[in-house]
Design a protein around this motif. Structure first.
Motif, PDB file in Angstrom:
ATOM      1  N   MET A 208       0.938  -0.986  -0.001  1.00 35.68           N
ATOM      2  CA  MET A 208      -0.033  -0.012   0.003  1.00 35.68           C
ATOM      3  C   MET A 208       1.102   1.129  -0.064  1.00 35.68           C
ATOM      4  SD  MET A 208      -2.614   1.522   3.184  1.00 35.68           S
ATOM      5  CE  MET A 208      -3.334   0.111   3.250  1.00 35.68           C
ATOM      6  N   ARG A 209       0.622   2.114  -0.896  1.00 36.32           N
ATOM      7  CA  ARG A 209       1.440   3.354  -1.084  1.00 36.32           C
ATOM      8  C   ARG A 209       0.566   4.452  -0.312  1.00 36.32           C
ATOM      9  NH1 ARG A 209       1.707   7.889  -4.327  1.00 36.32           N
ATOM     10  NH2 ARG A 209       3.641   8.677  -4.622  1.00 36.32           N
ATOM     11  N   VAL A 210       1.126   5.150   0.558  1.00 44.82           N
ATOM     12  CA  VAL A 210       0.457   6.365   1.312  1.00 44.82           C
ATOM     13  C   VAL A 210       1.394   7.470   1.169  1.00 44.82           C
ATOM     14  CG1 VAL A 210      -0.209   7.019   3.530  1.00 44.82           C
ATOM     15  CG2 VAL A 210      -0.479   4.607   3.098  1.00 44.82           C
ATOM     16  N   GLU A 211       0.616   8.690   0.732  1.00 37.71           N
ATOM     17  CA  GLU A 211       1.243   9.847   0.745  1.00 37.71           C
ATOM     18  C   GLU A 211       0.755  10.701   1.768  1.00 37.71           C
ATOM     19  OE1 GLU A 211      -0.244  11.938  -2.859  1.00 37.71           O
ATOM     20  OE2 GLU A 211       1.189  10.520  -4.176  1.00 37.71           O
ATOM     21  N   VAL A 212       1.849  11.325   2.749  1.00 35.35           N
ATOM     22  CA  VAL A 212       1.684  11.963   3.820  1.00 35.35           C
ATOM     23  C   VAL A 212       2.019  13.542   3.617  1.00 35.35           C
ATOM     24  CG1 VAL A 212       1.957  12.104   6.345  1.00 35.35           C
ATOM     25  CG2 VAL A 212       2.218   9.901   5.201  1.00 35.35           C
ATOM     26  N   ARG A 213       1.163  14.233   3.772  1.00 33.25           N
ATOM     27  CA  ARG A 213       1.277  15.701   3.526  1.00 33.25           C
ATOM     28  C   ARG A 213       1.057  16.481   5.054  1.00 33.25           C
ATOM     29  NH1 ARG A 213       1.132  16.712  -1.692  1.00 33.25           N
ATOM     30  NH2 ARG A 213       0.209  15.397  -3.035  1.00 33.25           N
ATOM     31  N   VAL A 214       2.085  17.677   5.000  1.00 37.92           N
ATOM     32  CA  VAL A 214       2.273  18.389   6.399  1.00 37.92           C
ATOM     33  C   VAL A 214       2.260  19.656   6.059  1.00 37.92           C
ATOM     34  CG1 VAL A 214       3.133  16.349   7.843  1.00 37.92           C
ATOM     35  CG2 VAL A 214       4.665  17.928   6.710  1.00 37.92           C
ATOM     36  N   GLY A 215       1.585  20.083   5.269  1.00 39.46           N
ATOM     37  CA  GLY A 215       1.394  21.612   4.852  1.00 39.46           C
ATOM     38  C   GLY A 215       2.602  22.063   3.996  1.00 39.46           C
ATOM     39  N   GLU A 216       3.073  23.230   4.201  1.00 39.59           N
ATOM     40  CA  GLU A 216       3.958  23.666   3.161  1.00 39.59           C
ATOM     41  C   GLU A 216       5.459  23.677   3.587  1.00 39.59           C
ATOM     42  OE1 GLU A 216       2.763  26.011  -0.011  1.00 39.59           O
ATOM     43  OE2 GLU A 216       0.576  25.126  -0.129  1.00 39.59           O
ATOM     44  N   ASP A 217       5.828  23.292   4.798  1.00 37.53           N
ATOM     45  CA  ASP A 217       7.063  23.515   5.430  1.00 37.53           C
ATOM     46  C   ASP A 217       7.891  22.446   5.333  1.00 37.53           C
ATOM     47  OD1 ASP A 217       9.200  23.976   6.955  1.00 37.53           O
ATOM     48  OD2 ASP A 217       7.985  24.563   8.630  1.00 37.53           O
ATOM     49  N   GLU A 218       8.946  22.445   4.442  1.00 35.39           N
ATOM     50  CA  GLU A 218       9.861  21.366   3.996  1.00 35.39           C
ATOM     51  C   GLU A 218      10.609  20.894   5.262  1.00 35.39           C
ATOM     52  OE1 GLU A 218      13.793  20.614   1.444  1.00 35.39           O
ATOM     53  OE2 GLU A 218      12.347  21.996   0.648  1.00 35.39           O
ATOM     54  N   ALA A 219      10.914  21.775   6.522  1.00 37.65           N
ATOM     55  CA  ALA A 219      11.417  21.441   7.602  1.00 37.65           C
ATOM     56  C   ALA A 219      10.907  20.498   8.312  1.00 37.65           C
ATOM     57  CB  ALA A 219      11.954  22.342   8.573  1.00 37.65           C
ATOM     58  N   GLU A 220       9.679  20.524   8.539  1.00 37.33           N
ATOM     59  CA  GLU A 220       8.585  19.866   9.086  1.00 37.33           C
ATOM     60  C   GLU A 220       8.333  18.538   8.243  1.00 37.33           C
ATOM     61  OE1 GLU A 220       6.280  20.543  12.368  1.00 37.33           O
ATOM     62  OE2 GLU A 220       8.324  21.370  12.041  1.00 37.33           O
ATOM     63  N   LEU A 221       8.158  18.586   7.004  1.00 38.17           N
ATOM     64  CA  LEU A 221       8.269  17.230   6.126  1.00 38.17           C
ATOM     65  C   LEU A 221       9.446  16.406   6.685  1.00 38.17           C
ATOM     66  CD1 LEU A 221       6.318  16.267   3.997  1.00 38.17           C
ATOM     67  CD2 LEU A 221       8.166  16.955   2.329  1.00 38.17           C
ATOM     68  N   ARG A 222      10.648  16.936   6.560  1.00 37.55           N
ATOM     69  CA  ARG A 222      11.853  16.210   6.764  1.00 37.55           C
ATOM     70  C   ARG A 222      11.677  15.730   8.379  1.00 37.55           C
ATOM     71  NH1 ARG A 222      15.610  16.401   2.824  1.00 37.55           N
ATOM     72  NH2 ARG A 222      15.588  18.013   1.473  1.00 37.55           N
ATOM     73  N   SER A 223      11.144  16.354   9.007  1.00 32.97           N
ATOM     74  CA  SER A 223      11.184  15.997  10.452  1.00 32.97           C
ATOM     75  C   SER A 223      10.192  14.689  10.523  1.00 32.97           C
ATOM     76  CB  SER A 223      10.615  16.916  11.423  1.00 32.97           C
ATOM     77  OG  SER A 223      10.231  16.800  12.920  1.00 32.97           O
ATOM     78  N   LEU A 224       9.153  14.735   9.962  1.00 37.43           N
ATOM     79  CA  LEU A 224       8.362  13.758   9.830  1.00 37.43           C
ATOM     80  C   LEU A 224       8.977  12.433   9.357  1.00 37.43           C
ATOM     81  CD1 LEU A 224       5.484  12.365  10.274  1.00 37.43           C
ATOM     82  CD2 LEU A 224       4.771  13.249   8.002  1.00 37.43           C
ATOM     83  N   CYS A 225       9.835  12.595   8.349  1.00 38.72           N
ATOM     84  CA  CYS A 225      10.126  11.565   7.507  1.00 38.72           C
ATOM     85  C   CYS A 225      11.398  10.842   8.663  1.00 38.72           C
ATOM     86  CB  CYS A 225      10.928  12.020   6.193  1.00 38.72           C
ATOM     87  SG  CYS A 225      11.632  10.718   5.323  1.00 38.72           S
ATOM     88  N   ARG A 226      12.140  11.677   9.191  1.00 41.02           N
ATOM     89  CA  ARG A 226      13.144  11.122  10.295  1.00 41.02           C
ATOM     90  C   ARG A 226      12.167  10.551  11.390  1.00 41.02           C
ATOM     91  NH1 ARG A 226      15.326  15.996   9.362  1.00 41.02           N
ATOM     92  NH2 ARG A 226      14.458  16.978  11.392  1.00 41.02           N
ATOM     93  N   TRP A 227      11.173  10.819  11.814  1.00 37.94           N
ATOM     94  CA  TRP A 227      10.388  10.190  12.954  1.00 37.94           C
ATOM     95  C   TRP A 227       9.888   9.050  12.412  1.00 37.94           C
ATOM     96  CZ3 TRP A 227       8.743  12.526  17.582  1.00 37.94           C
ATOM     97  CH2 TRP A 227       7.818  11.812  18.345  1.00 37.94           C
ATOM     98  N   LEU A 228       9.327   9.095  11.070  1.00 35.88           N
ATOM     99  CA  LEU A 228       8.812   7.637  10.777  1.00 35.88           C
ATOM    100  C   LEU A 228       9.756   6.584  10.712  1.00 35.88           C
ATOM    101  CD1 LEU A 228       6.113   8.849   8.059  1.00 35.88           C
ATOM    102  CD2 LEU A 228       5.802   8.264  10.590  1.00 35.88           C
ATOM    103  N   ARG A 229      11.029   6.913  10.004  1.00 32.48           N
ATOM    104  CA  ARG A 229      12.201   6.202   9.859  1.00 32.48           C
ATOM    105  C   ARG A 229      12.596   5.504  11.262  1.00 32.48           C
ATOM    106  NH1 ARG A 229      15.380   9.348   5.255  1.00 32.48           N
ATOM    107  NH2 ARG A 229      14.122   8.644   3.410  1.00 32.48           N
ATOM    108  N   ALA A 230      12.537   6.325  12.298  1.00 35.24           N
ATOM    109  CA  ALA A 230      12.988   5.794  13.545  1.00 35.24           C
ATOM    110  C   ALA A 230      11.966   4.899  14.156  1.00 35.24           C
ATOM    111  CB  ALA A 230      13.102   6.839  14.424  1.00 35.24           C
TER     112      ALA A 230
END
Length: 129
Positions: free
Chosen positions: A1-23
Motif C-alpha cells: 500500500m502506497r501512502v502519501e503523507v502531507r504536512v502543509g508547506e514547510d519542508e523542515a516539518e516534512l523532513r522532521s516527519l520523515c526522520r520520525w517515521l524512519r525511527a
C-alpha cells in the motif's frame, strides 16, 4: 500500500516527519522516502511536498497513523496533516484510538476499492482446463 503523507508547506516539518517515521520500530519494514518532483524551468521553491510510505499490508497502516499522530503531538503547532491512498485523502487531527480507527478504516476501504474482487467460492478458473 502506497501512502502519501502531507504536512502543509514547510519542508523542515516534512523532513522532521520523515526522520520520525524512519525511527519508528513498527515501521521498519516500510519504505519511507521524500520523492522529489521536478519543478518547471525557471520556477523557484521546494519540490518536496510529501513523505511517501510504502507499507507491506493494510495492518501496517495503524502503525503509520499512530506514528503520525505521535509526531503531531510532539510539534508545538501541528499544521494540517493528511494521508492519501489512491483518491482517498484523510486528515489526521488527534491521536486517540477512535481517530486511529477512523483513518485506518478509510485507508483500508481505499485499498480494497483498488483490489480486483476475489473469485466466488467454487468458481471455475478458465486457466485450469
Amino acid at each position: 500500500m502506497r501512502v502519501e503523507v502531507r504536512v502543509g508547506e514547510d519542508e523542515a516539518e516534512l523532513r522532521s516527519l520523515c526522520r520520525w517515521l524512519r525511527a519508528d520500530d513498527e515501521l521498519r519494514s516500510a519504505f519511507i522516502g521524500l520523492p522529489s518532483t521536478a519543478t518547471a524551468p525557471g520556477e523557484m521553491g521546494s519540490a518536496l511536498d510529501i513523505v511517501e510510505v510504502v507499507l507491506d499490508n493494510v495492518w501496517s497502516a495503524a502503525s503509520l497513523v499512530v506514528a503520525v499522530a505521535a509526531w503531531r503531538q510532539s510539534r508545538p503547532h501541528a499544521g494540517r496533516t493528511t494521508l492519501r491512498v489512491a483518491q482517498t485523502e484523510v486528515e489526521v487531527i488527534g491521536d486517540d484510538e477512535e481517530q486511529v480507527r477512523r483513518v485506518v478504516a478509510a485507508l483500508r476501504a481505499a485499498t480494497e476499492e483498488r483490489q480486483p474482487p476475489a473469485p466466488a467460492p467454487g468458481a471455475i478458473d478458465d486457466m485450469s482446463t
